[in-house]
Write a protein that holds these residues in place. Structure first.
Motif, PDB file in Angstrom:
ATOM      1  N   GLU A  13       0.835  -1.204   0.000  1.00 13.46           N
ATOM      2  CA  GLU A  13       0.000   0.000   0.000  1.00 13.46           C
ATOM      3  C   GLU A  13       0.867   1.251   0.000  1.00 13.46           C
ATOM      4  OE1 GLU A  13      -2.455  -0.595   3.416  1.00 13.46           O
ATOM      5  OE2 GLU A  13      -3.961  -1.784   2.334  1.00 13.46           O
ATOM      6  N   ALA A  14       1.977   1.217   0.743  1.00  9.41           N
ATOM      7  CA  ALA A  14       2.885   2.360   0.773  1.00  9.41           C
ATOM      8  C   ALA A  14       3.525   2.582  -0.597  1.00  9.41           C
ATOM      9  CB  ALA A  14       3.966   2.136   1.834  1.00  9.41           C
ATOM     10  N   ILE A  15       3.906   1.493  -1.252  1.00  5.82           N
ATOM     11  CA  ILE A  15       4.510   1.594  -2.585  1.00  5.82           C
ATOM     12  C   ILE A  15       3.491   2.108  -3.593  1.00  5.82           C
ATOM     13  CG2 ILE A  15       5.480   0.239  -4.495  1.00  5.82           C
ATOM     14  CD1 ILE A  15       6.754  -1.579  -2.334  1.00  5.82           C
ATOM     15  N   ASP A  16       2.256   1.657  -3.464  1.00  6.81           N
ATOM     16  CA  ASP A  16       1.198   2.115  -4.360  1.00  6.81           C
ATOM     17  C   ASP A  16       0.939   3.604  -4.168  1.00  6.81           C
ATOM     18  OD1 ASP A  16      -1.018   1.900  -6.198  1.00  6.81           O
ATOM     19  OD2 ASP A  16      -2.364   1.888  -4.466  1.00  6.81           O
ATOM     20  N   TYR A  17       0.962   4.048  -2.905  1.00  4.05           N
ATOM     21  CA  TYR A  17       0.673   5.446  -2.589  1.00  4.05           C
ATOM     22  C   TYR A  17       1.851   6.361  -2.919  1.00  4.05           C
ATOM     23  CZ  TYR A  17      -0.261   9.609   0.221  1.00  4.05           C
ATOM     24  OH  TYR A  17      -0.447  10.892   0.637  1.00  4.05           O
TER      25      TYR A  17
ATOM     26  N   GLY B 135       5.383   5.138  -4.135  1.00  3.77           N
ATOM     27  CA  GLY B 135       6.499   4.283  -4.503  1.00  3.77           C
ATOM     28  C   GLY B 135       7.675   5.038  -5.078  1.00  3.77           C
ATOM     29  N   ASP B 136       7.428   6.267  -5.531  1.00  2.00           N
ATOM     30  CA  ASP B 136       8.527   7.050  -6.110  1.00  2.00           C
ATOM     31  C   ASP B 136       9.646   7.282  -5.097  1.00  2.00           C
ATOM     32  OD1 ASP B 136       7.132   7.125  -8.449  1.00  2.00           O
ATOM     33  OD2 ASP B 136       6.571   9.239  -8.322  1.00  2.00           O
ATOM     34  N   ASP B 137       9.262   7.588  -3.857  1.00  5.47           N
ATOM     35  CA  ASP B 137      10.279   7.819  -2.825  1.00  5.47           C
ATOM     36  C   ASP B 137      11.091   6.564  -2.563  1.00  5.47           C
ATOM     37  OD1 ASP B 137       9.554  10.425  -2.544  1.00  5.47           O
ATOM     38  OD2 ASP B 137       8.627  10.219  -0.567  1.00  5.47           O
ATOM     39  N   PHE B 138      10.429   5.424  -2.515  1.00  2.00           N
ATOM     40  CA  PHE B 138      11.127   4.157  -2.284  1.00  2.00           C
ATOM     41  C   PHE B 138      12.038   3.842  -3.462  1.00  2.00           C
ATOM     42  CE2 PHE B 138      10.877  -0.644  -1.538  1.00  2.00           C
ATOM     43  CZ  PHE B 138      11.750  -0.600  -0.461  1.00  2.00           C
TER      44      PHE B 138
ATOM     45  N   LEU C 287      10.165   1.405   5.190  1.00  2.00           N
ATOM     46  CA  LEU C 287       9.452   0.155   5.424  1.00  2.00           C
ATOM     47  C   LEU C 287       8.819   0.119   6.808  1.00  2.00           C
ATOM     48  CD1 LEU C 287      12.018  -2.310   3.827  1.00  2.00           C
ATOM     49  CD2 LEU C 287       9.811  -1.624   2.876  1.00  2.00           C
ATOM     50  N   ASN C 288       9.555   0.587   7.818  1.00  2.00           N
ATOM     51  CA  ASN C 288       9.011   0.573   9.176  1.00  2.00           C
ATOM     52  C   ASN C 288       7.797   1.498   9.317  1.00  2.00           C
ATOM     53  OD1 ASN C 288      10.869  -1.295  10.066  1.00  2.00           O
ATOM     54  ND2 ASN C 288      12.272   0.211  10.932  1.00  2.00           N
ATOM     55  N   LYS C 289       7.855   2.620   8.622  1.00  2.00           N
ATOM     56  CA  LYS C 289       6.713   3.525   8.633  1.00  2.00           C
ATOM     57  C   LYS C 289       5.509   2.878   7.950  1.00  2.00           C
ATOM     58  CE  LYS C 289       5.162   8.133   7.226  1.00  2.00           C
ATOM     59  NZ  LYS C 289       5.539   9.400   6.523  1.00  2.00           N
ATOM     60  N   ALA C 290       5.779   2.157   6.864  1.00  2.00           N
ATOM     61  CA  ALA C 290       4.701   1.492   6.121  1.00  2.00           C
ATOM     62  C   ALA C 290       3.957   0.490   6.988  1.00  2.00           C
ATOM     63  CB  ALA C 290       5.276   0.795   4.883  1.00  2.00           C
ATOM     64  N   VAL C 291       4.693  -0.301   7.762  1.00  2.00           N
ATOM     65  CA  VAL C 291       4.047  -1.364   8.547  1.00  2.00           C
ATOM     66  C   VAL C 291       3.465  -0.846   9.858  1.00  2.00           C
ATOM     67  CG1 VAL C 291       5.564  -3.110   7.565  1.00  2.00           C
ATOM     68  CG2 VAL C 291       6.140  -2.098   9.775  1.00  2.00           C
ATOM     69  N   SER C 292       3.826   0.396  10.245  1.00  2.00           N
ATOM     70  CA  SER C 292       3.321   0.930  11.514  1.00  2.00           C
ATOM     71  C   SER C 292       2.083   1.798  11.352  1.00  2.00           C
ATOM     72  CB  SER C 292       4.420   1.755  12.205  1.00  2.00           C
ATOM     73  OG  SER C 292       4.757   2.906  11.441  1.00  2.00           O
ATOM     74  N   VAL C 293       1.769   2.142  10.118  1.00  2.00           N
ATOM     75  CA  VAL C 293       0.605   3.005   9.861  1.00  2.00           C
ATOM     76  C   VAL C 293      -0.682   2.215  10.049  1.00  2.00           C
ATOM     77  CG1 VAL C 293      -0.617   4.328   8.102  1.00  2.00           C
ATOM     78  CG2 VAL C 293       1.869   4.498   8.297  1.00  2.00           C
TER      79      VAL C 293
END
Length: 217
Positions: free
Chosen positions: A124-128, A130-133, A211-217
């Motif tokens: 979901e983070a990559i979809d929202y 993904g450019d930053d990653f 990644l840690n931010k993605a899984v903590s949201v």
């Protein structure tokens, strides 16, 4: 005590990988283990000094057991050929992993086969955003230090809910998100090894924080 002595202990342990030998050399094991814990304590302080969001991880909390998990891997030897630990450890996943073993050091971070819930959050983070990653992964210094992410299981098609032509489909198809680098035995013994570890930590930090931010949201 030194990393060289730690390595020698592990080498002898692999030639005598049984509980009987370990029981006879328990003091030697604890001496080496305590040396590694003390080194972890010092590294814990150094990393906390450069990262305001560092999660304090004392050496005794950071270090992993030297026993292999024979319940899930019954064919493995009783004892590992390395000492492993996770610093900046809010959980066992997403930490800054440092392994000192027979062939030097292995440093890694990220999520290796995360739970379906965490994998969903990362996607979901990559979809929202993904450019930053993508920018993190393709930064010149990051590529030089880690290369590509560690190979793992990749879906043959797009995960459910995502288009096959999604701009970051190659990332979305992944089931693991982790990077690593290694140091030779000679490099570990060098007086600047701590500085090298700090360099790796700094370079890996944006990757881990994303990644840690993605899984903590």
């Amino acid at each position: 005590m030194s990393f060289h002595q730690l390595r020698d202990f592990l080498a002898t342990l692999q030639l005598n990988n049984n509980k009987e030998w370990m029981d006879l050399h328990r003091k030697e094991y604890y001496d080496v283990r305590d040396f590694y814990i003390e080194w972890l304590e010092a590294m814990n302080d150094k990393l906390a000094a450069i990262d305001p969001n560092y999660f304090d991880t004392p050496g005794k909390k950071a270090i992993n057991r030297i026993n292999n998990n024979l319940m899930f891997h019954p064919t493995k030897p009783i004892y590992k050929d390395h000492f492993g630990a996770g610093l900046d450890q809010q959980s066992k996943e997403g930490d800054f992993y440092i392994e000192i073993g027979l062939n030097g050091a292995y440093i890694g971070g990220g999520y290796w086969h995360p739970s379906s819930k965490k994998l969903k959050s990362i996607r979901e983070a990559i979809d929202y955003n993904g450019d930053d990653f993508f920018k993190i992964l393709n930064k010149k210094s990051f590529k030089k230090m880690f290369g590509d992410m560690i190979e793992g299981v990749v879906l043959k098609t797009a995960p459910r809910g995502y288009a096959q032509d999604h701009k970051h489909i190659e990332l979305l198809r992944r089931k693991s998100f982790a990077v690593s680098c290694s140091f030779s035995e000679k490099e570990v013994a060098n007086s600047n090894f701590d500085d090298r570890v700090i360099e790796v930590y700094k370079e890996m930090l944006p990757f881990r924080r994303y990644l840690n931010k993605a899984v903590s949201v």
